[in-house]
Design a protein around this motif. Structure first.
Motif, PDB file in Angstrom:
ATOM      1  N   VAL A   1      45.006  -1.692  38.754  1.00 10.31           N
ATOM      2  CA  VAL A   1      43.499  -2.104  38.697  1.00 10.31           C
ATOM      3  C   VAL A   1      42.789  -2.037  37.231  1.00 10.31           C
ATOM      4  CG1 VAL A   1      41.516  -1.834  39.235  1.00 10.31           C
ATOM      5  CG2 VAL A   1      42.654  -1.075  41.230  1.00 10.31           C
ATOM      6  N   THR A   2      42.089  -3.111  36.603  1.00 15.41           N
ATOM      7  CA  THR A   2      41.153  -3.059  35.541  1.00 15.41           C
ATOM      8  C   THR A   2      40.030  -2.909  35.829  1.00 15.41           C
ATOM      9  OG1 THR A   2      43.145  -5.389  34.471  1.00 15.41           O
ATOM     10  CG2 THR A   2      40.641  -4.608  33.250  1.00 15.41           C
ATOM     11  N   GLY A   3      39.792  -1.735  35.758  1.00 15.40           N
ATOM     12  CA  GLY A   3      37.917  -1.183  35.876  1.00 15.40           C
ATOM     13  C   GLY A   3      38.406  -0.179  36.604  1.00 15.40           C
ATOM     14  N   LYS A   4      36.744   0.943  37.025  1.00 19.79           N
ATOM     15  CA  LYS A   4      37.465   1.741  37.929  1.00 19.79           C
ATOM     16  C   LYS A   4      37.366   2.000  39.292  1.00 19.79           C
ATOM     17  CE  LYS A   4      33.933   4.289  33.535  1.00 19.79           C
ATOM     18  NZ  LYS A   4      32.657   4.858  33.609  1.00 19.79           N
ATOM     19  N   ILE A   5      37.845   2.828  39.368  1.00 19.96           N
ATOM     20  CA  ILE A   5      38.130   3.180  41.113  1.00 19.96           C
ATOM     21  C   ILE A   5      36.369   3.923  41.262  1.00 19.96           C
ATOM     22  CG2 ILE A   5      39.531   3.635  42.576  1.00 19.96           C
ATOM     23  CD1 ILE A   5      41.957   2.109  40.818  1.00 19.96           C
ATOM     24  N   THR A   6      36.254   4.537  42.575  1.00 17.88           N
ATOM     25  CA  THR A   6      35.508   5.595  42.538  1.00 17.88           C
ATOM     26  C   THR A   6      35.375   5.685  43.971  1.00 17.88           C
ATOM     27  OG1 THR A   6      33.608   4.299  42.683  1.00 17.88           O
ATOM     28  CG2 THR A   6      33.959   5.454  40.686  1.00 17.88           C
ATOM     29  N   SER A   7      35.008   6.430  44.520  1.00 18.45           N
ATOM     30  CA  SER A   7      34.682   7.156  45.868  1.00 18.45           C
ATOM     31  C   SER A   7      33.621   7.906  45.835  1.00 18.45           C
ATOM     32  CB  SER A   7      36.016   7.370  46.703  1.00 18.45           C
ATOM     33  OG  SER A   7      36.499   8.758  46.187  1.00 18.45           O
ATOM     34  N   ALA A   8      33.587   8.129  47.291  1.00 18.36           N
ATOM     35  CA  ALA A   8      32.440   9.428  48.174  1.00 18.36           C
ATOM     36  C   ALA A   8      33.176  11.116  47.240  1.00 18.36           C
ATOM     37  CB  ALA A   8      32.663   9.150  49.511  1.00 18.36           C
ATOM     38  N   THR A   9      34.749  11.460  47.888  1.00 18.75           N
ATOM     39  CA  THR A   9      34.801  12.346  46.574  1.00 18.75           C
ATOM     40  C   THR A   9      35.312  12.531  45.561  1.00 18.75           C
ATOM     41  OG1 THR A   9      37.722  11.335  47.074  1.00 18.75           O
ATOM     42  CG2 THR A   9      35.954  12.179  49.027  1.00 18.75           C
ATOM     43  N   HIS A  10      34.116  11.623  44.734  1.00 19.50           N
ATOM     44  CA  HIS A  10      34.362  12.282  43.268  1.00 19.50           C
ATOM     45  C   HIS A  10      33.315  12.476  42.787  1.00 19.50           C
ATOM     46  CE1 HIS A  10      37.164   8.976  42.890  1.00 19.50           C
ATOM     47  NE2 HIS A  10      37.619   9.416  41.882  1.00 19.50           N
ATOM     48  N   LYS A  11      32.825  12.922  41.312  1.00 22.27           N
ATOM     49  CA  LYS A  11      31.417  14.031  41.013  1.00 22.27           C
ATOM     50  C   LYS A  11      30.766  12.923  40.805  1.00 22.27           C
ATOM     51  CE  LYS A  11      30.198  16.025  37.339  1.00 22.27           C
ATOM     52  NZ  LYS A  11      30.561  16.634  35.644  1.00 22.27           N
ATOM     53  N   GLU A  12      29.334  13.959  41.251  1.00 16.58           N
ATOM     54  CA  GLU A  12      28.571  13.044  41.132  1.00 16.58           C
ATOM     55  C   GLU A  12      27.490  12.486  39.776  1.00 16.58           C
ATOM     56  OE1 GLU A  12      25.838  11.376  43.186  1.00 16.58           O
ATOM     57  OE2 GLU A  12      26.250  13.484  44.973  1.00 16.58           O
ATOM     58  N   PRO A  13      27.347  11.670  39.112  1.00 13.97           N
ATOM     59  CA  PRO A  13      26.626  10.900  40.478  1.00 13.97           C
ATOM     60  C   PRO A  13      27.546   9.861  41.619  1.00 13.97           C
ATOM     61  CG  PRO A  13      25.736   9.485  38.290  1.00 13.97           C
ATOM     62  CD  PRO A  13      27.440  10.837  38.384  1.00 13.97           C
ATOM     63  N   THR A  14      28.771   9.150  41.057  1.00 20.59           N
ATOM     64  CA  THR A  14      29.468   8.549  42.059  1.00 20.59           C
ATOM     65  C   THR A  14      29.381   8.645  43.469  1.00 20.59           C
ATOM     66  OG1 THR A  14      31.178   8.910  39.920  1.00 20.59           O
ATOM     67  CG2 THR A  14      31.574   7.308  42.034  1.00 20.59           C
ATOM     68  N   PRO A  15      28.958   9.512  44.428  1.00 19.95           N
ATOM     69  CA  PRO A  15      28.590   9.064  46.322  1.00 19.95           C
ATOM     70  C   PRO A  15      27.046   8.836  46.072  1.00 19.95           C
ATOM     71  CG  PRO A  15      30.020  11.365  45.228  1.00 19.95           C
ATOM     72  CD  PRO A  15      29.231  10.594  43.860  1.00 19.95           C
ATOM     73  N   THR A  16      26.530   9.261  45.135  1.00 18.08           N
ATOM     74  CA  THR A  16      25.219   9.093  44.774  1.00 18.08           C
ATOM     75  C   THR A  16      25.290   6.972  45.130  1.00 18.08           C
ATOM     76  OG1 THR A  16      23.923  10.974  45.243  1.00 18.08           O
ATOM     77  CG2 THR A  16      22.547   8.870  44.883  1.00 18.08           C
ATOM     78  N   ASN A  17      25.712   6.557  43.823  1.00 14.53           N
ATOM     79  CA  ASN A  17      25.807   5.733  43.460  1.00 14.53           C
ATOM     80  C   ASN A  17      26.206   4.581  44.384  1.00 14.53           C
ATOM     81  OD1 ASN A  17      24.885   6.005  40.574  1.00 14.53           O
ATOM     82  ND2 ASN A  17      26.166   6.467  39.579  1.00 14.53           N
TER      83      ASN A  17
END
Length: 116
Positions: free
Chosen positions: A82-98
């Motif tokens: 993946v060329t880019g960031k991979i995020t999920s609900a289990t990552h640190k805030e503000p990621t889940p809110t975003n």
């Protein structure tokens, strides 16, 4: 000869002006992702994603086959596929809110595209 070309051009212009493109759909923050899902993503390894990838409300364990590596701040993960960031609900805030906002925008865009 010139008359034939003029007639052909007139038909081309008339055809082009009769075409109406479909209405665009506003993606909101969902547009920040190449892949955005609520159910996960699986790859067999013969994949390359260009752009950010995310899943919510579930965690990154729902993204299988990507060999994810978390960043030092625990706000996203990376993968060689993946060329880019991979995020999920289990990552640190503000990621889940975003991601809550992005998923909501995705659902709104889907509804708008469906014409509902």
């Amino acid at each position: 000869m010139m008359t034939i070309y003029s007639a052909a051009l007139l038909v081309l212009v008339a055809s082009a002006s009769a075409y109406t493109s479909p209405a665009s759909v506003e993606l909101g923050t969902a547009g920040d992702y190449a892949i955005l899902t609520k159910t996960g993503v699986t790859t067999t390894g013969v994949t390359h994603v260009t752009g950010n990838m995310a899943t919510s409300p579930i965690g990154e364990t729902s993204m299988t086959g990507f060999t994810l590596m978390r960043d030092i701040d625990n706000e996203f993960s990376t993968s060689g596929l993946v060329t880019g960031k991979i995020t999920s609900a289990t990552h640190k805030e503000p990621t889940p809110t975003n991601l809550i906002a992005a998923i909501s925008d995705m659902e709104t865009a889907y509804t708008a595209a469906a014409g509902a």
